[in-house]
Design a protein around this motif. Structure first.
Motif, short mmCIF file in Angstrom:
data_model
loop_
_atom_site.label_atom_id
_atom_site.label_comp_id
_atom_site.label_asym_id
_atom_site.label_seq_id
_atom_site.Cartn_x
_atom_site.Cartn_y
_atom_site.Cartn_z
N VAL A 156 0.84 -1.20 0.00
CA VAL A 156 0.00 0.00 0.00
C VAL A 156 0.87 1.25 0.00
O VAL A 156 0.64 2.19 -0.76
CB VAL A 156 -0.96 -0.01 1.21
CG1 VAL A 156 -1.68 1.32 1.36
CG2 VAL A 156 -1.97 -1.15 1.07
N LEU A 157 1.90 1.26 0.84
CA LEU A 157 2.76 2.43 0.93
C LEU A 157 3.54 2.68 -0.36
O LEU A 157 3.67 3.82 -0.80
CB LEU A 157 3.74 2.30 2.10
CG LEU A 157 3.14 2.50 3.48
CD1 LEU A 157 4.15 2.12 4.57
CD2 LEU A 157 2.67 3.93 3.66
N LEU A 158 4.07 1.61 -0.96
CA LEU A 158 4.80 1.80 -2.22
C LEU A 158 3.91 2.42 -3.28
O LEU A 158 4.32 3.34 -3.99
CB LEU A 158 5.35 0.46 -2.73
CG LEU A 158 6.76 0.10 -2.31
CD1 LEU A 158 7.10 -1.32 -2.76
CD2 LEU A 158 7.78 1.08 -2.84
N LEU A 159 2.67 1.94 -3.36
CA LEU A 159 1.76 2.50 -4.36
C LEU A 159 1.38 3.94 -4.04
O LEU A 159 1.32 4.79 -4.93
CB LEU A 159 0.53 1.60 -4.49
CG LEU A 159 0.81 0.22 -5.08
CD1 LEU A 159 -0.42 -0.67 -4.99
CD2 LEU A 159 1.28 0.33 -6.53
N CYS A 160 1.13 4.24 -2.76
CA CYS A 160 0.80 5.61 -2.36
C CYS A 160 1.98 6.55 -2.64
O CYS A 160 1.79 7.65 -3.17
CB CYS A 160 0.46 5.68 -0.87
SG CYS A 160 -1.14 4.99 -0.47
N CYS A 161 3.17 6.13 -2.27
CA CYS A 161 4.34 6.97 -2.46
C CYS A 161 4.65 7.15 -3.95
O CYS A 161 5.03 8.23 -4.39
CB CYS A 161 5.55 6.38 -1.74
SG CYS A 161 5.40 6.42 0.06
N LEU B 245 13.72 7.30 -4.35
CA LEU B 245 12.98 8.19 -3.46
C LEU B 245 11.70 7.53 -2.96
O LEU B 245 11.36 7.62 -1.78
CB LEU B 245 12.65 9.50 -4.19
CG LEU B 245 12.01 10.59 -3.34
CD1 LEU B 245 12.95 11.03 -2.22
CD2 LEU B 245 11.64 11.78 -4.22
N VAL B 246 11.02 6.82 -3.83
CA VAL B 246 9.78 6.12 -3.45
C VAL B 246 10.10 4.97 -2.50
O VAL B 246 9.44 4.79 -1.48
CB VAL B 246 9.04 5.62 -4.71
CG1 VAL B 246 7.90 4.69 -4.35
CG2 VAL B 246 8.55 6.80 -5.53
N ARG B 247 11.13 4.19 -2.81
CA ARG B 247 11.50 3.06 -1.94
C ARG B 247 11.96 3.54 -0.57
O ARG B 247 11.57 2.99 0.46
CB ARG B 247 12.58 2.21 -2.61
CG ARG B 247 12.09 1.42 -3.80
CD ARG B 247 13.14 0.44 -4.31
NE ARG B 247 14.35 1.10 -4.73
CZ ARG B 247 14.58 1.58 -5.95
NH1 ARG B 247 13.65 1.50 -6.88
NH2 ARG B 247 15.73 2.15 -6.25
#
Length: 142
Positions: A23-28, A79-81
């Motif tokens: 969820v966080l990877l997709l949101c970020c 940056l996303v990771r």
């Protein structure tokens, strides 16, 4: 060992971390195009309010980000990771240092890189030439 056996070998905490990391990877991934600073502030605020039970090591938390990142379609940048890992680490009470550095390529272009440091160890974003990046001041220490 097949995928089904591998999944059965994971703990409930690992499965929860994998789900949260997804969820966080997709949101970020979608959110950094809007405003990195606002997205980071909102996610870290939420993580501070929503601590989760369990006591995994920081490396096990980052493991979840790596596993999910490799399996989701598309490509996410450092940056996303690193933002995903930072928020997930905050959910478990860790406050890593988020670093961003810049370097020039051999062609003269500027490149940037993002990584997390905890207890002088790079948790996510390690590169063979990480020392060549000039570190900017750490992102807002919390």
């Amino acid at each position: 060992m097949g995928k089904r056996e591998t999944i059965r070998a994971l703990t409930a905490g690992d499965l929860a971390r994998l789900g949260t990391a997804s969820v966080l990877l997709l949101c970020c991934w979608g959110g950094v195009v809007v405003s990195f600073a606002r997205l980071r502030a909102a996610l870290l605020w939420a993580a501070d309010k929503a601590r989760v039970p369990g006591s995994p090591s920081p490396s096990r938390i980052v493991w979840a980000v790596h596993v999910v990142d490799q399996r989701l379609p598309g490509e996410r940048k450092c940056l996303v990771r690193s933002l995903t890992a930072e928020v997930l680490l905050h959910l478990y009470g860790f406050s890593p240092t988020h670093r961003i550095g810049v370097d020039r390529t051999t062609e003269g272009d500027i490149q940037a890189h993002s990584w997390l440091v905890w207890n002088d160890d790079v948790l996510i974003g390690q590169l063979p030439d990480l020392d060549s990046f000039e570190e900017l001041p750490p992102l807002g220490q919390r």
